[in-house]
Enzyme design. Structure first.
Site, short mmCIF file in Angstrom:
data_model
loop_
_atom_site.label_atom_id
_atom_site.label_comp_id
_atom_site.label_asym_id
_atom_site.label_seq_id
_atom_site.Cartn_x
_atom_site.Cartn_y
_atom_site.Cartn_z
CB SER A 1 -1.20 -0.03 1.17
OG SER A 1 -1.86 0.95 1.21
CG HIS B 1 -3.94 -0.81 -0.67
ND1 HIS B 1 -3.92 -0.66 0.66
CD2 HIS B 1 -4.59 -2.12 -0.83
CE1 HIS B 1 -4.30 -1.80 1.50
NE2 HIS B 1 -4.63 -2.74 0.32
CG ASP C 1 -5.74 -5.38 2.24
OD1 ASP C 1 -6.44 -6.58 2.40
OD2 ASP C 1 -5.53 -5.04 1.06
#
Length: 211
Positions: free
Chosen positions: A17, A44, A137
């Protein structure tokens, strides 16, 4: 319909991310064009902006890099990047399924969704690499990878721009190796080489990965 684990090569999933572009480039950079493993890349991304992630990564590695398309089949020596505003799932035949994201969580593209389907379709051939990023995540996804016999690497805190994702992964106690960013590419290559000589545990000679 084909069942079981028909793919006979490892599948490496790199998930990240915030701060992920540099981390992904450093991991992919040393990987050769003839890597005997398929690679999936999920970072992401803002679903409402055009992403240049694929083209940037393609310019930093000899490994062919392409944006994943619905229906693609995993093949060794190719890195597929999950496009913005989509989640990537794998079928038992290792075909790509792209799912449109909604306005609410999970994060997009979801590392958890990718890793869970990777785990159940590839089993011990799965290698999940959790790189820098905010949030948690990939935590559920690496639980699935570990439960299905796969391997998990995580970037260490010292080299992570944001330690949320790798820290959450490490906190599960299921990570096989906690590695500084400069050492991750070599660890991936070692894992793939071990798989190529038929080691079912995919661990390097001498035993184990460093923690």
């Amino acid at each position: 319909m084909t069942t079981g684990h028909p793919v006979r090569f490892p599948v490496v999933a790199l998930v990240a991310s915030a701060g992920g572009l540099d981390a992904l480039a450093q991991v992919l950079g040393p990987l050769p064009a003839d890597l005997p493993a398929a690679v999936l890349v999920a970072q992401h991304l803002d679903p409402y902006r055009t992403s240049h992630l694929t083209s940037i990564l393609a310019g930093r590695t000899a490994l062919p890099v392409a944006e994943a398309a619905d229906g693609d089949v995993l093949v060794p020596g190719v890195a597929l990047v999950v496009p913005a505003a989509r989640h990537l799932l794998l079928t038992p035949e290792q075909r790509i399924v792209l799912v449109d994201v909604g306005a609410l969580p999970p994060a997009r593209p979801s590392a958890d969704l990718l890793l869970v389907t990777l785990a159940v379709t590839c089993g011990p051939r799965a290698l999940a690499v959790v790189l820098t990023g905010k949030g948690t995540d990939a935590q559920a996804g690496i639980r699935a990878v570990a439960r299905c016999g796969g391997t998990v690497f995580a970037q260490d805190e010292a080299t992570s721009a944001h330690f949320g994702m790798p820290g959450a992964a490490i906190g599960t106690g299921l990570v096989d190796a906690v590695l500084p960013l400069p050492g991750i590419a070599a660890a991936v290559l070692g894992h793939v080489a071990a798989a190529a000589v038929g080691n079912p545990a995919f661990s390097p000679p001498g035993g184990g990965y460093p923690q």
